[in-house]
Design a protein around this motif. Sequence first.
Motif, PDB file in Angstrom:
ATOM      1  N   VAL A   1      26.301 -34.403  42.670  1.00 52.79           N
ATOM      2  CA  VAL A   1      26.941 -35.474  41.786  1.00 52.79           C
ATOM      3  C   VAL A   1      27.927 -34.437  40.807  1.00 52.79           C
ATOM      4  CG1 VAL A   1      26.990 -37.182  40.284  1.00 52.79           C
ATOM      5  CG2 VAL A   1      25.404 -37.454  42.186  1.00 52.79           C
ATOM      6  N   VAL A   2      27.228 -33.582  40.157  1.00 49.99           N
ATOM      7  CA  VAL A   2      28.138 -32.917  39.002  1.00 49.99           C
ATOM      8  C   VAL A   2      29.020 -31.865  39.653  1.00 49.99           C
ATOM      9  CG1 VAL A   2      27.730 -30.799  37.506  1.00 49.99           C
ATOM     10  CG2 VAL A   2      26.149 -32.711  37.433  1.00 49.99           C
ATOM     11  N   GLY A   3      28.857 -31.362  40.664  1.00 49.64           N
ATOM     12  CA  GLY A   3      29.792 -30.445  41.674  1.00 49.64           C
ATOM     13  C   GLY A   3      31.077 -31.338  41.912  1.00 49.64           C
ATOM     14  N   GLY A   4      30.634 -32.702  42.796  1.00 50.82           N
ATOM     15  CA  GLY A   4      31.825 -33.427  43.100  1.00 50.82           C
ATOM     16  C   GLY A   4      32.667 -33.916  41.750  1.00 50.82           C
ATOM     17  N   LEU A   5      32.050 -34.467  40.641  1.00 49.62           N
ATOM     18  CA  LEU A   5      32.685 -34.673  39.498  1.00 49.62           C
ATOM     19  C   LEU A   5      33.538 -33.633  38.935  1.00 49.62           C
ATOM     20  CD1 LEU A   5      30.000 -36.790  37.435  1.00 49.62           C
ATOM     21  CD2 LEU A   5      32.020 -37.518  38.567  1.00 49.62           C
ATOM     22  N   ALA A   6      33.059 -32.337  39.004  1.00 49.82           N
ATOM     23  CA  ALA A   6      33.889 -31.200  38.315  1.00 49.82           C
ATOM     24  C   ALA A   6      35.119 -30.963  39.299  1.00 49.82           C
ATOM     25  CB  ALA A   6      33.076 -29.976  38.444  1.00 49.82           C
ATOM     26  N   ILE A   7      34.959 -31.232  40.715  1.00 50.61           N
ATOM     27  CA  ILE A   7      36.046 -31.076  41.439  1.00 50.61           C
ATOM     28  C   ILE A   7      37.217 -32.118  41.236  1.00 50.61           C
ATOM     29  CG2 ILE A   7      36.749 -31.575  43.893  1.00 50.61           C
ATOM     30  CD1 ILE A   7      34.221 -29.843  44.585  1.00 50.61           C
TER      31      ILE A   7
ATOM     32  N   THR B   1      26.544 -32.738  56.529  1.00 53.19           N
ATOM     33  CA  THR B   1      27.427 -33.256  55.295  1.00 53.19           C
ATOM     34  C   THR B   1      28.004 -32.244  54.550  1.00 53.19           C
ATOM     35  OG1 THR B   1      26.049 -35.349  55.300  1.00 53.19           O
ATOM     36  CG2 THR B   1      27.981 -35.228  53.783  1.00 53.19           C
ATOM     37  N   ILE B   2      27.537 -31.309  54.152  1.00 52.80           N
ATOM     38  CA  ILE B   2      27.908 -30.162  53.304  1.00 52.80           C
ATOM     39  C   ILE B   2      28.997 -29.386  54.287  1.00 52.80           C
ATOM     40  CG2 ILE B   2      27.564 -28.249  52.209  1.00 52.80           C
ATOM     41  CD1 ILE B   2      25.123 -29.562  50.910  1.00 52.80           C
ATOM     42  N   ALA B   3      28.488 -29.008  55.646  1.00 55.41           N
ATOM     43  CA  ALA B   3      29.154 -28.419  56.418  1.00 55.41           C
ATOM     44  C   ALA B   3      30.629 -29.180  56.875  1.00 55.41           C
ATOM     45  CB  ALA B   3      28.614 -28.135  57.852  1.00 55.41           C
ATOM     46  N   VAL B   4      30.546 -30.426  56.960  1.00 52.99           N
ATOM     47  CA  VAL B   4      31.760 -31.131  57.245  1.00 52.99           C
ATOM     48  C   VAL B   4      32.772 -31.053  55.944  1.00 52.99           C
ATOM     49  CG1 VAL B   4      32.709 -33.429  57.551  1.00 52.99           C
ATOM     50  CG2 VAL B   4      30.745 -32.579  58.984  1.00 52.99           C
TER      51      VAL B   4
ATOM     52  N   ILE C   1      37.487 -34.234  48.789  1.00 53.25           N
ATOM     53  CA  ILE C   1      36.467 -33.399  48.551  1.00 53.25           C
ATOM     54  C   ILE C   1      35.286 -34.122  47.652  1.00 53.25           C
ATOM     55  CG2 ILE C   1      35.668 -31.080  47.930  1.00 53.25           C
ATOM     56  CD1 ILE C   1      38.583 -30.223  48.750  1.00 53.25           C
ATOM     57  N   ALA C   2      35.481 -34.552  46.429  1.00 56.93           N
ATOM     58  CA  ALA C   2      34.938 -34.704  45.400  1.00 56.93           C
ATOM     59  C   ALA C   2      34.081 -36.078  45.954  1.00 56.93           C
ATOM     60  CB  ALA C   2      35.582 -35.226  44.278  1.00 56.93           C
ATOM     61  N   THR C   3      34.714 -37.119  46.728  1.00 60.01           N
ATOM     62  CA  THR C   3      33.965 -38.279  46.696  1.00 60.01           C
ATOM     63  C   THR C   3      32.831 -38.285  47.684  1.00 60.01           C
ATOM     64  OG1 THR C   3      36.077 -39.549  46.346  1.00 60.01           O
ATOM     65  CG2 THR C   3      34.312 -40.944  47.655  1.00 60.01           C
TER      66      THR C   3
ATOM     67  N   LEU D   1      27.163 -38.160  48.551  1.00 55.95           N
ATOM     68  CA  LEU D   1      25.925 -37.354  48.953  1.00 55.95           C
ATOM     69  C   LEU D   1      24.766 -37.172  48.241  1.00 55.95           C
ATOM     70  CD1 LEU D   1      24.589 -35.889  51.651  1.00 55.95           C
ATOM     71  CD2 LEU D   1      26.075 -33.973  50.732  1.00 55.95           C
ATOM     72  N   GLY D   2      25.336 -36.957  46.839  1.00 57.97           N
ATOM     73  CA  GLY D   2      24.286 -36.607  45.821  1.00 57.97           C
ATOM     74  C   GLY D   2      23.602 -38.039  45.547  1.00 57.97           C
ATOM     75  N   ALA D   3      24.171 -39.334  45.631  1.00 58.02           N
ATOM     76  CA  ALA D   3      23.784 -40.431  45.250  1.00 58.02           C
ATOM     77  C   ALA D   3      22.594 -40.578  46.439  1.00 58.02           C
ATOM     78  CB  ALA D   3      24.584 -41.598  45.275  1.00 58.02           C
ATOM     79  N   GLY D   4      23.132 -40.170  47.790  1.00 60.90           N
ATOM     80  CA  GLY D   4      22.222 -40.971  49.072  1.00 60.90           C
ATOM     81  C   GLY D   4      20.889 -39.896  48.914  1.00 60.90           C
ATOM     82  N   VAL D   5      21.065 -38.607  48.693  1.00 57.23           N
ATOM     83  CA  VAL D   5      19.887 -37.609  48.627  1.00 57.23           C
ATOM     84  C   VAL D   5      19.049 -38.135  47.705  1.00 57.23           C
ATOM     85  CG1 VAL D   5      19.236 -35.416  47.968  1.00 57.23           C
ATOM     86  CG2 VAL D   5      20.965 -35.588  49.566  1.00 57.23           C
ATOM     87  N   SER D   6      19.461 -38.734  46.511  1.00 60.39           N
ATOM     88  CA  SER D   6      18.563 -39.087  45.339  1.00 60.39           C
ATOM     89  C   SER D   6      17.675 -40.397  45.705  1.00 60.39           C
ATOM     90  CB  SER D   6      19.333 -39.589  44.075  1.00 60.39           C
ATOM     91  OG  SER D   6      18.506 -40.056  43.232  1.00 60.39           O
ATOM     92  N   VAL D   7      18.291 -41.192  46.404  1.00 57.69           N
ATOM     93  CA  VAL D   7      17.705 -42.388  47.100  1.00 57.69           C
ATOM     94  C   VAL D   7      16.704 -41.972  48.172  1.00 57.69           C
ATOM     95  CG1 VAL D   7      17.995 -44.679  48.276  1.00 57.69           C
ATOM     96  CG2 VAL D   7      19.333 -44.079  46.317  1.00 57.69           C
ATOM     97  N   LEU D   8      17.259 -41.259  49.020  1.00 55.49           N
ATOM     98  CA  LEU D   8      16.444 -40.829  50.209  1.00 55.49           C
ATOM     99  C   LEU D   8      15.238 -40.080  49.866  1.00 55.49           C
ATOM    100  CD1 LEU D   8      19.177 -39.800  52.959  1.00 55.49           C
ATOM    101  CD2 LEU D   8      17.390 -42.033  52.916  1.00 55.49           C
TER     102      LEU D   8
END
Length: 94
Positions: free
Chosen positions: A18-24, A85-88, A41-43, A48-55
């Motif tokens: 999330v922080v990386g996306g916001l920084a970008i 997802t990070i690779a894409v 790139i950021a969205t 993904l950060g939100a999804g990882v948090s929930v999962l």
Amino acid sequence: MANERTFLAWSRTALALVVGGLAIAQLLPPFPNVPWGRSVIATPLILLGAGVSVLSYFEWRASQRALRRGSPRPHSQLPKILAFTIAVIALVAG
């Protein structure tokens, strides 16, 4: 204790995404002739950060249940989802 540490590690990963996306989105200079490039790139990183948090919570809960019952821990799909997802995102950014 290991289950809680794993959950905290996934939480740190989610927060970093999330922080990386916001920084970008906020700090990266705009791409020439591609004004929407930072958002592309950021969205996904933020989502993904939100999804990882929930999962990660559901993974933690399933592991807790398995530990209490003495059954095998369920197989996690979270590393595969995260890596793909990070690779894409990296390919799109490149």
